[in-house]
Scaffold this active site. Sequence first.
Site, PDB file in Angstrom:
ATOM      1  N   HIS A 245     -44.149  29.629  63.128  1.00 23.97           N
ATOM      2  CA  HIS A 245     -43.398  28.397  62.670  1.00 23.97           C
ATOM      3  C   HIS A 245     -42.588  27.262  63.818  1.00 23.97           C
ATOM      4  O   HIS A 245     -41.660  26.881  63.823  1.00 23.97           O
ATOM      5  CB  HIS A 245     -43.997  27.369  61.678  1.00 23.97           C
ATOM      6  CG  HIS A 245     -44.990  28.370  60.699  1.00 23.97           C
ATOM      7  ND1 HIS A 245     -46.403  27.139  60.420  1.00 23.97           N
ATOM      8  CD2 HIS A 245     -45.083  28.788  59.890  1.00 23.97           C
ATOM      9  CE1 HIS A 245     -46.972  27.724  60.118  1.00 23.97           C
ATOM     10  NE2 HIS A 245     -46.435  28.628  59.205  1.00 23.97           N
TER      11      HIS A 245
ATOM     12  N   ASN B  55     -50.648  24.453  55.080  1.00 25.33           N
ATOM     13  CA  ASN B  55     -51.404  25.091  56.596  1.00 25.33           C
ATOM     14  C   ASN B  55     -52.281  23.794  56.461  1.00 25.33           C
ATOM     15  O   ASN B  55     -53.153  23.307  55.571  1.00 25.33           O
ATOM     16  CB  ASN B  55     -51.453  25.844  56.502  1.00 25.33           C
ATOM     17  CG  ASN B  55     -50.284  26.611  57.014  1.00 25.33           C
ATOM     18  OD1 ASN B  55     -49.619  26.840  57.636  1.00 25.33           O
ATOM     19  ND2 ASN B  55     -50.505  28.211  56.871  1.00 25.33           N
TER      20      ASN B  55
ATOM     21  N   TYR C 229     -38.198  31.503  52.286  1.00 23.14           N
ATOM     22  CA  TYR C 229     -37.440  30.310  52.517  1.00 23.14           C
ATOM     23  C   TYR C 229     -35.819  30.105  52.297  1.00 23.14           C
ATOM     24  O   TYR C 229     -35.185  29.332  53.436  1.00 23.14           O
ATOM     25  CB  TYR C 229     -39.155  28.885  52.033  1.00 23.14           C
ATOM     26  CG  TYR C 229     -40.161  29.566  52.642  1.00 23.14           C
ATOM     27  CD1 TYR C 229     -40.586  30.115  52.467  1.00 23.14           C
ATOM     28  CD2 TYR C 229     -40.732  28.360  54.017  1.00 23.14           C
ATOM     29  CE1 TYR C 229     -42.239  30.352  53.101  1.00 23.14           C
ATOM     30  CE2 TYR C 229     -41.758  28.821  54.081  1.00 23.14           C
ATOM     31  CZ  TYR C 229     -43.216  29.438  53.713  1.00 23.14           C
ATOM     32  OH  TYR C 229     -43.573  30.054  54.007  1.00 23.14           O
TER      33      TYR C 229
END
Length: 700
Positions: A86, A159, A373
């Site tokens: 991303h 998404n 993350y």
Amino acid sequence: MAKRKDDASKPLSKPDAEAVAGKGGETHQIASGDTPVLTTQQGVPVADDQNSLRVGARGPTLLEDFHFREKIFHFDHERIPERVVHARGYGAHGYFENYGPLADVTSADLFQRKGEKTPVFVRFSTVAGSKGSADLARDVRGFAVKFYTKQGNWDLVGNNIPVFFIQDAIKFPDLIHAAKPEPDRAFPQAQTAHDNFWDFISLTPESMHMVMWIMSDRTIPRSFRFMEGFGVHTFRLINAEGKSTFVKFHWKPKQGLQSVVWNEAVKINGADPDFHRRDLWAAIEAGDFPEWELGVQLFDEDFARKFEFDVLDATKIIPEEQVPVKRIGRMVLDRRVDNFFAETEQVAFCTQNIVRGIDFSDDPLLQGRNFSYLDTQLKRLGGPNFTHLPINAPKCPFAHFQQDGHMAMHNPRGRVNYEPNSWSDGGPRESPEAGFKSYPEPVEGPNVRVRSETFSDHYSQARQFYISQTEIEQRHIGNALTFELSKVQTPAIRARMVSHLLNIDAGLAEVVAAGLRLKEIPGPATAARPTRQDLKPSAKLSIIKNGPKSFAGRKVGALVTDGVDAAVLAALGKALKAEGAMLKLIAPEVGGVKDSAGAWHDADEKLEGGPSVLFDAVAILPSKEGAGLLASLPAARDFIADATAHRKFVAYAPAAAPLLEKAGVAMDEGFVPLNKSGDANGFVARCRGLRFWDRAAAER
Ligand code: HDD
């Protein structure tokens, strides 16, 4: 300086010009009024920003030139690592407005009061390409939303596709390695059309449902504004009594769904690689704020037990026909960023950021993401204090004893930095009443590395997706698979993919096998579970069945020349404005054209810079002489031929007829004559259909 630069129309005065040119020995301008003085990072005013300090006019540069060294030092460190995935993205600010209290299912503060607005930051992205890659890559789009709630930040990192490739986070590095450029050659960029990707996929049957989605037009959206978003995983909502309800999150664009066709995507990437970011920027600048409704599918343990698939399996959806999507609020993006790096680049989304009233499920993909993350932000942003950056900081009060580390900006004040303590001003204390509570799900079992049996049906929902599509969309899926697998150089991989398609839909497998010209049709892949034939098509899975009701937010490109019919042009502009759509003028020269009434119109694009792929529909409005001129220009003929091939609606002035013929297009019902000004409304009404798909049928 800054002021002068902004006002580009003003010629530089002599001293200004000298300051820019940096003539040695000249006196530089003195900042005055509201123009700030240029300083170093230490705040020392700078006298000369054009020349480094040197011994004599032609001598070596001096090490003592602290301004020069600081400037170059900082420049040398401007880049931070791009996101591993991303990397290319674009963000905007806005708000979420809650429709009404949801206290029966969740205690999350942002869902308690009707009309309550919570600030949000959204970042859309592609997955595979690096930061500088083109916007129209065939790829999944990221749809990450940070809600700055009064009870802390909630990140919904989703998404534009409701399922994922893999069921267990441990496979994520393999998936991404396979999708990214191959490591020895470092190509192809931002594409899955290569051997490594399809090798991995064809050995990973759990990805087959996702394969149907990524080979559909979902991966070539017209813009971020026209796509759905999904939280993908099953989450929990927890109410004040501690009752849990399972939830799947959906974003539904108010603008309706829209994608481009593949040939168009390829050409947009050349004509405007920033097509999607420019679109979002322009819409917000124009005050045409994009909007999505947040929807939830709510279900209980009982439904989860009875549902055909495991709700913890991220490769499965719950069809909206089985659990309807309840719309609980809307999100409006109404503010662009002030600075791309500070906000869009430095924003750090973490799936672990949730707030009281929301909780995780045991989806093994989600559990793995919760580690990944937080971990990745350390590498990318360089330390544990990335929450001190304004874009990541909560907008509610916060207080804790975490301290120090790189770039610490708000360490706790005073003597106390631990808890419990007995000081009277002892700092923040935990709150059993207000604090976050995890759902006390009883869990028991041996430590094992196994995939649950309930995760083993890999084809049934892939088939359900395929049979839910219109014929046109099915054809696009067949074409996309054929295209991508034709880029695969190893025939065995092509055949292996066809063997999976045989488990999904025999017709699709046949189309792809024929498109690849396989010498031999392989047998179907071994399946852990046979493909269910009883799952009903779900209309919500099609883009075409969920298009917009109006043409609002779209763009018509009008090809004009001198002598363009003034009344027709004005009527078209008016009709589009009434619809909430835009008219852009494309002319042989960017300076513009003079219409039949002698009025001047500046052009938005020169013909070569404004191909028809950049517009949703086109109007061909030359004068008689203009048509002759355009007929001699390849870019004008391409403009028309492409718009036709991409099934766009084409409005045309009578004078355009010979030009259309020169462009080699066969006129059909998708061509709308604009003989008089009254015809414009009819054209705009046709445009609401977005594309004249019947043209595709005629071609076949
Ligand atoms: Fe991820 C970024 C969405 C699976 C690891 N992911 C990232 C972003 C989005 C998603 C939208 C960009 C956020 C931004 O704009 O900054 N990812 C998903 C979805 C997934 C998913 C919807 C499946 C349902 N991701 C996934 C897995 C892992 C990761 C299984 C690892 C185990 N994703 C990451 C990451 C990234 C990331 C490496 C890169 C940059 C970042 O996190 O902040 O940690």
